[in-house]
Design an enzyme around this catalytic site. Structure first.
Site, PDB file in Angstrom:
ATOM      1  N   LYS A  30     -11.644  20.322  -1.149  1.00 19.70           N
ATOM      2  CA  LYS A  30     -10.920  19.264  -0.181  1.00 19.70           C
ATOM      3  C   LYS A  30      -9.929  18.309  -0.902  1.00 19.70           C
ATOM      4  O   LYS A  30      -9.043  18.065  -0.472  1.00 19.70           O
ATOM      5  CB  LYS A  30     -11.948  18.727   0.688  1.00 19.70           C
ATOM      6  CG  LYS A  30     -11.185  17.710   1.666  1.00 19.70           C
ATOM      7  CD  LYS A  30     -12.092  16.788   2.359  1.00 19.70           C
ATOM      8  CE  LYS A  30     -12.551  15.926   1.537  1.00 19.70           C
ATOM      9  NZ  LYS A  30     -13.027  14.693   2.053  1.00 19.70           N
ATOM     10  N   SER A  31     -10.751  17.814  -1.812  1.00 18.72           N
ATOM     11  CA  SER A  31      -9.956  16.567  -2.570  1.00 18.72           C
ATOM     12  C   SER A  31      -8.757  17.040  -3.306  1.00 18.72           C
ATOM     13  O   SER A  31      -7.571  16.393  -3.151  1.00 18.72           O
ATOM     14  CB  SER A  31     -10.991  15.892  -3.437  1.00 18.72           C
ATOM     15  OG  SER A  31     -12.041  15.364  -2.867  1.00 18.72           O
ATOM     16  N   SER A 178     -13.131   1.555  -0.410  1.00 21.93           N
ATOM     17  CA  SER A 178     -12.782   2.839  -0.460  1.00 21.93           C
ATOM     18  C   SER A 178     -11.847   3.067  -1.809  1.00 21.93           C
ATOM     19  O   SER A 178     -10.841   2.210  -1.832  1.00 21.93           O
ATOM     20  CB  SER A 178     -12.012   3.305   0.664  1.00 21.93           C
ATOM     21  OG  SER A 178     -11.660   4.472   0.398  1.00 21.93           O
ATOM     22  N   SER A 179     -11.960   3.877  -2.577  1.00 21.65           N
ATOM     23  CA  SER A 179     -11.170   4.176  -3.760  1.00 21.65           C
ATOM     24  C   SER A 179      -9.978   4.671  -3.216  1.00 21.65           C
ATOM     25  O   SER A 179      -8.814   4.805  -3.799  1.00 21.65           O
ATOM     26  CB  SER A 179     -11.859   4.941  -4.719  1.00 21.65           C
ATOM     27  OG  SER A 179     -12.045   6.447  -4.214  1.00 21.65           O
ATOM     28  N   GLU A 326     -20.552  10.478  -2.548  1.00 23.30           N
ATOM     29  CA  GLU A 326     -20.342  11.660  -1.324  1.00 23.30           C
ATOM     30  C   GLU A 326     -21.597  12.660  -1.807  1.00 23.30           C
ATOM     31  O   GLU A 326     -22.088  13.263  -0.843  1.00 23.30           O
ATOM     32  CB  GLU A 326     -19.330  12.195  -1.669  1.00 23.30           C
ATOM     33  CG  GLU A 326     -19.050  13.075  -2.817  1.00 23.30           C
ATOM     34  CD  GLU A 326     -17.593  13.677  -3.019  1.00 23.30           C
ATOM     35  OE1 GLU A 326     -17.590  15.056  -3.431  1.00 23.30           O
ATOM     36  OE2 GLU A 326     -16.602  12.775  -2.832  1.00 23.30           O
ATOM     37  N   HIS A 353     -18.431   5.572   5.648  1.00 19.35           N
ATOM     38  CA  HIS A 353     -18.072   6.761   5.429  1.00 19.35           C
ATOM     39  C   HIS A 353     -18.098   7.373   6.937  1.00 19.35           C
ATOM     40  O   HIS A 353     -17.913   6.775   7.973  1.00 19.35           O
ATOM     41  CB  HIS A 353     -18.889   7.557   4.578  1.00 19.35           C
ATOM     42  CG  HIS A 353     -18.396   7.340   3.209  1.00 19.35           C
ATOM     43  ND1 HIS A 353     -18.526   8.572   2.233  1.00 19.35           N
ATOM     44  CD2 HIS A 353     -17.689   6.264   2.357  1.00 19.35           C
ATOM     45  CE1 HIS A 353     -18.038   8.075   1.183  1.00 19.35           C
ATOM     46  NE2 HIS A 353     -17.539   6.732   1.208  1.00 19.35           N
TER      47      HIS A 353
END
Length: 448
Positions: A30-31, A178-179, A326, A353
């Site tokens: 997904k990333s 969050s990065s 994650e 998240h």
């Protein structure tokens, strides 16, 4: 989600009746898929995205870019090698409305793209998306010259009034929560008039591998990136303005989504092979090789893929998961079945998240008889005999797979809303039962 025969409201998590021995082909990352879509949409020429993940988050990204004028054609690649998307850049424009669902990549990566569009772009999403932090993106874009209406919330819903271009330049943000705040500005930066210099001012920076992934993909698309890892100033990333290349990109398997299948080998003393596991990758899921080996398994990277083998014994672990947060739900599920205590650290940001993952894991594992306590930045897990019950997911895909992991060893676990796995792994239930194989005839029938 509505009840259906395929996904009942309470899905009975299958109990393993022996050692797993399976090859599991994991869909694309997904990333990588969503970063690839953004970079291709901003490129100066068309590109291909091969073996993309088709899931809720990636389809939301594709539809959002289409709404802003980008052409995305889904089909088979030019050499007939499998599914591929053709991305055709166009003049970005509004008015348009973007549904982000509850996808962090969509809600954070696309406002900078919208700032380059000609016209207003409205962003909205699921109720949970209103609670997820966006201040780093909103404040950063405003400092770079964008006009954004959010009624002072620092969160969704909001409207970006695109002016067709953005000045860019230096900007300071706090990406402690969050990065993706950093990645969001970097992905669009080559199209900013002055590029960008992003300075992270917070005390912590979670999920650094995802920033490294962003940087690697930018460089592969022709961007000039100066990073702390390449000798630059700590916590500062600089990108010069430039045209981006249209690439022919093959998406790697999603290594984080391989986690439940590797966990099955660890728990059952079996073996799982994941084809096409890359030798080099920036995906956080690659850390599973070391983490699950420490917890009692062994792995080998072969021509067939990653072969992971368990012994049936699971050891507790004390580990900092700050870079790979994650993975926490799956590791917590395995730790609940271990032979000794585990401490998972460095993941306070998981409270922001898809759900508050630390609170959710604590509540759901304890409801099955576990002994989990929250710490300031993680979880302490003391293994206890577990029993069946309903495992709630809170619309969080990784909670659903964590419950399925526990269900391998604990009879009677039922997953509420297992269909939420469609966020990143649409065929999870079929893949899970396929991995386990048929139930032996001698096994007693499950009562639900």
């Amino acid at each position: 989600m509505t009840d259906s025969p395929a996904h009942p409201a309470h899905w009975p998590a299958p109990l393993a009746h022996g050692a797993v021995d399976a090859t599991v082909t994991v869909p694309g990352s997904k990333s990588v898929t969503n970063r690839g879509l953004v970079l291709a949409a901003l490129a100066a020429e068309p590109g291909w995205l091969r073996r993309p993940l088709r899931s809720r988050d990636t389809l939301l990204m594709a539809e959002a870019l289409r709404a802003m004028g980008v052409g995305i054609e889904e089909g088979i690649g030019p050499d007939g090698s499998g599914e591929a998307w053709r991305i055709i850049p166009a003049g970005l424009h509004g008015p348009a409305t973007v549904d982000v669902g509850n996808a962090g990549t969509v809600m954070r990566f696309l406002p900078p793209v919208a700032a380059l569009a000609d016209g207003p772009i409205r962003f909205d999403g699921d109720p949970r998306s209103y609670e997820r932090p966006l201040h780093g993106v909103i404040n950063g874009l405003r400092a770079l010259g964008a006009r954004i209406d959010d009624d002072g919330r620092g969160a969704l819903p909001l409207t970006v009034h695109g002016g067709g271009a953005l000045d860019g330049g230096p900007v300071s943000i706090d990406a402690s929560s969050s990065s993706q705040f950093v990645s969001s500005l970097l992905l669009s930066a080559p199209r900013f008039n002055q590029g960008v210099e992003v300075r992270h001012t917070g005390s912590t920076l979670p999920s650094l591998p995802h920033i490294l992934m962003t940087v690697d993909m930018l460089r592969a698309a022709g961007a000039q990136v100066d990073t702390p890892e390449s000798g630059g100033e700590p916590n500062v990333w600089r990108i010069a303005p430039s045209a981006l290349l249209g690439r022919d990109l093959t998406v790697e398997p999603d290594l984080s989504n391989a986690q439940p299948f590797l966990a099955a080998a660890l728990i059952t003393g079996g073996r799982v092979t994941v084809p096409d596991w890359p030798e080099r990758t920036t995906q956080p899921g690659d850390a599973l090789r070391e983490i699950f080996t420490t917890m009692g398994g062994s792995c080998e990277l072969t021509a067939q893929g990653l072969v992971f083998t368990g012994t049936g014994r699971i050891h507790g672990i004390d580990v900092d998961l700050g870079d790979v947060g994650e993975l926490t739900p799956g590791i917590a599920a395995v730790a609940a079945l271990a032979d000794s205590e585990s401490v998972l650290r460095g993941v306070a940001h998981l409270r922001l998240h898809e759900t508050d993952r630390l609170a959710a894991l604590t509540k759901e594992i304890n409801a099955l008889g576990g002994d989990v306590t929250e710490t300031a930045d993680g979880l302490r897990i003391r293994p206890r005999p577990l029993h069946g019950g309903v495992f709630h997911t809170y619309h969080d895909h990784r909670m659903a797979t964590a419950g399925a992991i526990i269900g391998l060893a604990v009879d009677g676990v039922r997953i509420e809303n297992v269909g939420t796995t469609a966020k990143t792994l649409p065929d999870f239930t079929d893949m899970w039962t396929g991995m386990l194989g048929p139930v032996p005839e001698a096994a007693p029938a499950r009562r639900v």
